[in-house]
Design an enzyme around this catalytic site. Structure first.
Site, mmCIF file in Angstrom:
data_model
loop_
_atom_site.group_PDB
_atom_site.id
_atom_site.type_symbol
_atom_site.label_atom_id
_atom_site.label_comp_id
_atom_site.label_asym_id
_atom_site.label_seq_id
_atom_site.Cartn_x
_atom_site.Cartn_y
_atom_site.Cartn_z
ATOM 1 N N PHE A 32 -35.422 -27.202 14.861
ATOM 2 C CA PHE A 32 -35.302 -27.065 13.551
ATOM 3 C C PHE A 32 -34.061 -26.926 12.808
ATOM 4 O O PHE A 32 -33.907 -26.180 11.821
ATOM 5 C CB PHE A 32 -35.751 -25.126 13.729
ATOM 6 N N GLY A 33 -33.028 -27.597 13.482
ATOM 7 C CA GLY A 33 -32.064 -27.547 12.951
ATOM 8 C C GLY A 33 -30.902 -28.592 13.718
ATOM 9 O O GLY A 33 -31.241 -29.333 14.374
ATOM 10 N N LYS A 50 -25.101 -23.891 14.713
ATOM 11 C CA LYS A 50 -26.504 -24.244 14.315
ATOM 12 C C LYS A 50 -26.677 -23.962 13.123
ATOM 13 O O LYS A 50 -26.614 -22.913 12.690
ATOM 14 C CB LYS A 50 -27.525 -23.724 15.496
ATOM 15 N N ASP A 144 -39.379 -21.536 27.218
ATOM 16 C CA ASP A 144 -39.001 -23.210 26.930
ATOM 17 C C ASP A 144 -38.076 -23.626 27.839
ATOM 18 O O ASP A 144 -37.057 -24.133 27.507
ATOM 19 C CB ASP A 144 -38.713 -23.346 25.550
ATOM 20 N N LYS A 146 -36.300 -25.901 30.079
ATOM 21 C CA LYS A 146 -36.357 -27.444 30.526
ATOM 22 C C LYS A 146 -34.815 -27.997 30.546
ATOM 23 O O LYS A 146 -33.927 -27.188 29.904
ATOM 24 C CB LYS A 146 -37.113 -28.005 29.366
ATOM 25 N N ASN A 149 -32.669 -27.549 27.538
ATOM 26 C CA ASN A 149 -32.196 -26.095 27.316
ATOM 27 C C ASN A 149 -31.359 -25.520 28.307
ATOM 28 O O ASN A 149 -30.936 -24.236 28.088
ATOM 29 C CB ASN A 149 -33.182 -25.345 26.878
#
Length: 452
Positions: A32-33, A50, A144, A146, A149
């Site tokens: 998203f960014g 961000k 999330d 993974k 991240n």
């Protein structure tokens, strides 16, 4: 001869804003960014910034995610989490300013070095355990976890990042919406039987396995095959792995939630006595005094340099030209039409996204705030996300911008990393070369990239 007008001084006593930071370079792109390295001009401290374009967030129905992530991050502060320090907006973008992690993410390093050693994974696992115990105690699920991240600081310690699809959960309740990245989702998320914090421990187990072996534990020819494998296929452990390692991993990769290893603040010290982790001293662990077996190269920005000039050459609204762009007094007919269509939405965002400055907050709340965004407060022109159990959740269609169906889901490499050089504002502070000079990968690495 005419004289050149000097720039007006920056008012650092005012609410934090874009002018308080000096842009150095772009280092990442998320769902998203984008992310860039910045210097706070008054303190000379480095951060990651961000930034998310408001109009694009509305188009992708991501506004709810942004508000959700901000509220959760405001409630957290931990040594193994990428912490939020400032949040603000301008006419175009929403900004988060967070801890700067110069070591890169674990996906980046795995693609270059191949499988990690058990010694290396041991410390990462313990540090991530402490981060998860902390957020779970505050009734938050990350959803999330993974390699992308999990970010490394310049000393080699890991930090949990990206709370974009995290959720708060009431004690004793379950969530039912699919959220996250499919290859790392727990079986109970995929089959929608209801899940809680235990789902994060499954995801951690998948990460450990992938980084230890160099490939994902569940690999199918199609997304459907992969999802079926996650729910039923036997998990094969290499005979070269130690018994303590396999024992610990199999505890996390347990499909029966009632039997899965679930770590809490009450049992974390007991779990650290497991043979796989027993060599780690608890006090040194929580104080970041254990020495990592791998320390990232301090002379490089540890991210992909393939798209060095992307933002400057291809981005429609590059950040380094923001000041000139915002000073424009005229708009094209196309811009005017777009503003008229989403003007009310943008106005609501402007009203709700207030300035956040952690240095001016008396204390971090012990319990996560309610992360629901009322539909009457913030909406988008797109269909609204589904709801279940009174909590804001996201449908599969909504998640598609965060996790792909066939390509990225099987590849596991969802976010491409970008780098660029950006610094035109003179500043007497001497900065490490790696922060202002483009990094070029000479392709000399002969190791196989990690397979997902």
């Amino acid at each position: 001869m005419g004289c050149i007008a000097s720039k007006p001084p920056i008012d650092f006593s005012a609410d934090v804003n874009f002018e308080h930071f000096k842009l150095l370079r772009s280092v990442g792109r998320g769902a998203f960014g984008k992310v860039c390295i910045v210097l706070k001009r008054d303190t000379k401290k480095l951060y990651a910034m961000k930034y998310m374009n408001k109009e694009k967030c509305l188009q992708k129905r991501a506004i709810r995610n942004v508000f959700n992530e901000r509220k959760i991050l405001e409630s957290l502060q931990h040594q193994f989490i990428v912490n939020l320090w400032f949040a603000f907006q301008d006419e175009e973008d929403l900004f988060f300013v967070v801890d700067l992690m110069l070591g890169g993410d674990l996906r980046y390093h795995a693609q270059r070095s191949g499988a990690f050693s058990e010694d290396r994974i041991r410390l990462y696992t313990a540090e991530l355990m402490m981060a998860l115990v902390y957020i779970h105690d505050r009734n938050i699920i990350h959803r999330d976890i993974k390699p992308d991240n999990i970010l490394m600081d310049e000393n080699g310690h890991v930090h949990l990042a990206d709370f974009n699809v995290a959720a708060s959960i009431r004690k004793g309740s379950l969530l039912y919406a699919r959220a996250g990245t499919k290859p790392y989702m727990a079986p109970e998320i995929l089959n929608k039987s209801g899940y809680n914090q235990s789902a994060d421990w499954w995801s951690l187990g998948v990460c450990m396995y992938e980084l230890l072996r160099g490939k994902h534990p569940f690999r199918g020819g199609t997304t459907e095959e992969m999802l079926e494998m996650i729910q039923s296929a036997p998990i094969k452990y290499p005979t070269t792995w130690s018994e303590p390692c396999i024992s610990f991993l199999s505890g996390l990769l347990e499909r029966d939630v009632t039997k899965r290893m679930t770590i809490t603040s009450e049992n974390v010290q007991e779990v650290l006595k497991h043979p796989f982790l027993a060599s780690l001293d608890y006090d040194k662990l929580i104080n970041k005094e254990l020495v990592p077996s791998f320390v990232p190269d301090k002379d490089k920005v540890n991210c992909d340099a393939m798209y060095e000039l992307e933002e400057m050459m291809l981005e429609d609204n590059p950040l380094h030209k923001k000041k000139q762009r915002l000073q424009k007094t005229t708009m094209s007919k196309q811009e005017q039409a777009k503003r008229e269509t989403i003007g009310a939405e943008l106005q609501r965002i402007a009203e709700k996204f207030t300035v956040y400055d952690r240095s001016k907050v008396k204390s971090t709340p012990d319990v996560a705030l309610d992360t629901n965004i009322d539909d009457d407060e913030i909406t988008s022109a797109s269909p609204r996300p589904q709801r279940a159990s009174g909590l804001a959740v996201f449908s599969n269609e909504h998640d598609s911008s965060h996790m792909s169906e066939d390509e990225n889901a099987l590849r596991g490499d969802s976010d491409s990393r970008r780098v660029r050089s950006q610094s035109t504002d003179p500043d007497p502070l001497e900065l490490p070369t790696r922060l202002v000079t483009p990094v070029v990968d000479d392709g000399s690495s002969t190791s196989s990239p990690i397979q997902a």
